[in-house]
Design a protein around this motif. Structure first.
Motif, PDB file in Angstrom:
ATOM      1  N   ASN A  28       0.584  -8.983  -0.166  1.00 62.06           N
ATOM      2  CA  ASN A  28       1.444  -9.561   0.848  1.00 62.06           C
ATOM      3  C   ASN A  28       1.085  -9.040   2.227  1.00 62.06           C
ATOM      4  N   GLU A  32      -0.095 -12.016   4.976  1.00 64.08           N
ATOM      5  CA  GLU A  32       0.079 -11.881   6.415  1.00 64.08           C
ATOM      6  C   GLU A  32      -0.967 -12.166   7.336  1.00 64.08           C
ATOM      7  N   THR A  49       3.725 -16.686  -0.704  1.00 66.29           N
ATOM      8  CA  THR A  49       4.749 -15.520   0.131  1.00 66.29           C
ATOM      9  C   THR A  49       6.056 -15.431  -0.585  1.00 66.29           C
ATOM     10  N   GLU A  50       6.746 -16.511  -0.681  1.00 67.67           N
ATOM     11  CA  GLU A  50       8.045 -16.367  -1.238  1.00 67.67           C
ATOM     12  C   GLU A  50       8.041 -15.769  -2.664  1.00 67.67           C
ATOM     13  N   GLU A  53       7.385 -11.989  -2.269  1.00 67.71           N
ATOM     14  CA  GLU A  53       8.498 -11.267  -1.746  1.00 67.71           C
ATOM     15  C   GLU A  53       9.478 -11.081  -2.957  1.00 67.71           C
ATOM     16  N   ASN A  54       9.535 -11.957  -3.831  1.00 64.69           N
ATOM     17  CA  ASN A  54      10.478 -12.147  -4.953  1.00 64.69           C
ATOM     18  C   ASN A  54      10.081 -11.064  -5.897  1.00 64.69           C
ATOM     19  N   SER A  56       8.186  -8.333  -5.255  1.00 60.75           N
ATOM     20  CA  SER A  56       8.479  -7.259  -4.635  1.00 60.75           C
ATOM     21  C   SER A  56       9.802  -6.552  -4.734  1.00 60.75           C
ATOM     22  N   ALA A  57      10.703  -7.635  -4.629  1.00 65.71           N
ATOM     23  CA  ALA A  57      12.061  -7.196  -4.631  1.00 65.71           C
ATOM     24  C   ALA A  57      12.661  -6.771  -5.996  1.00 65.71           C
ATOM     25  N   THR A  81      19.944  -3.363   1.191  1.00 71.50           N
ATOM     26  CA  THR A  81      18.608  -4.291   1.618  1.00 71.50           C
ATOM     27  C   THR A  81      17.875  -4.583   0.199  1.00 71.50           C
ATOM     28  N   ASP A  85      17.599  -8.279  -0.934  1.00 76.76           N
ATOM     29  CA  ASP A  85      16.292  -9.049  -1.447  1.00 76.76           C
ATOM     30  C   ASP A  85      16.309  -9.504  -2.736  1.00 76.76           C
ATOM     31  N   SER A  88      18.388 -12.992  -2.837  1.00 75.62           N
ATOM     32  CA  SER A  88      17.845 -13.832  -1.865  1.00 75.62           C
ATOM     33  C   SER A  88      17.625 -15.060  -2.565  1.00 75.62           C
TER      34      SER A  88
END
Length: 197
Positions: A28, A32, A49-50, A53-54, A56-57, A81, A85, A88
């Protein structure tokens, strides 16, 4: 499943999640940095990136659900949170009711119940978690549910024979709840599923 087996499984879950979150965080960070370059609009970067994020969540969620329990308090904002996440972009939403801090072991039970309901709500829906006088009620509302009677029998104490890895939460929830001296009860209908402990 004996208490020692439940604890060992929880320690394994914690270790796996702990070891995976670090490289995912590094990926991640790299994304960035790439995002600061001239090629920040790349659809490939957006897709990666998506996905990161998925992942990590999911790991943060699994770390609570399958990790070692404790009496450490978790704040409402942290729980919300994680739930936001992890759902999402999906067909499921989770409304978490308690306003006060809750012990991590209780949130663990909630997350396991969410996984059970999610499995039985293939078309999506809304899950509501509430706590009154120390008693939890996790309710799923969906246009159509698909509660496998054999899996739901495991929640009520039946032996988990031939359980698939994707359904481990059905065996783990009653075992963990039993360790906390909280019997699990459940109800299933065409549009509503409820788990209490």
């Amino acid at each position: 499943m004996g208490q020692s087996n439940v604890n060992l499984a929880a320690l394994i879950g914690s270790r796996i999640c702990h070891d995976l979150i670090s490289p995912i965080g590094a990926i991640n960070n790299g994304l960035e940095l790439l995002g600061m370059s001239d090629d920040r609009e790349s659809p490939e970067i957006d897709l990666i990136t998506e996905s990161v994020e998925n992942a990590s969540a999911r790991i943060r969620f699994f770390r609570i659900a399958f990790g070692a329990p404790s009496n450490t308090l978790m704040g409402r904002s942290e729980v919300i949170t994680i739930l936001r996440d992890v759902t999402s972009g999906g067909r499921m939403t989770v409304a978490y009711g308690p306003m006060d801090d809750q012990p991590r072991w209780a949130v663990r039970l909630v997350f396991l119940a969410v996984l059970c309901l999610e499995t039985s709500m293939p078309y999506g829906g809304r899950i509501e978690a509430s706590c009154a006088s120390g008693k939890w009620t996790i309710t799923g509302h969906a246009p159509k549910t698909n509660a496998d009677p054999a899996l739901w029998a495991v929640l009520s104490g039946a032996e988990p024979d031939g359980l698939a890895p994707a359904h481990v939460q059905f065996a783990l929830l009653p075992a963990v709840a039993d360790d906390a001296k909280r019997p699990v009860t459940c109800d299933a209908s065409e549009n509503t599923l409820t788990i209490r402990f």
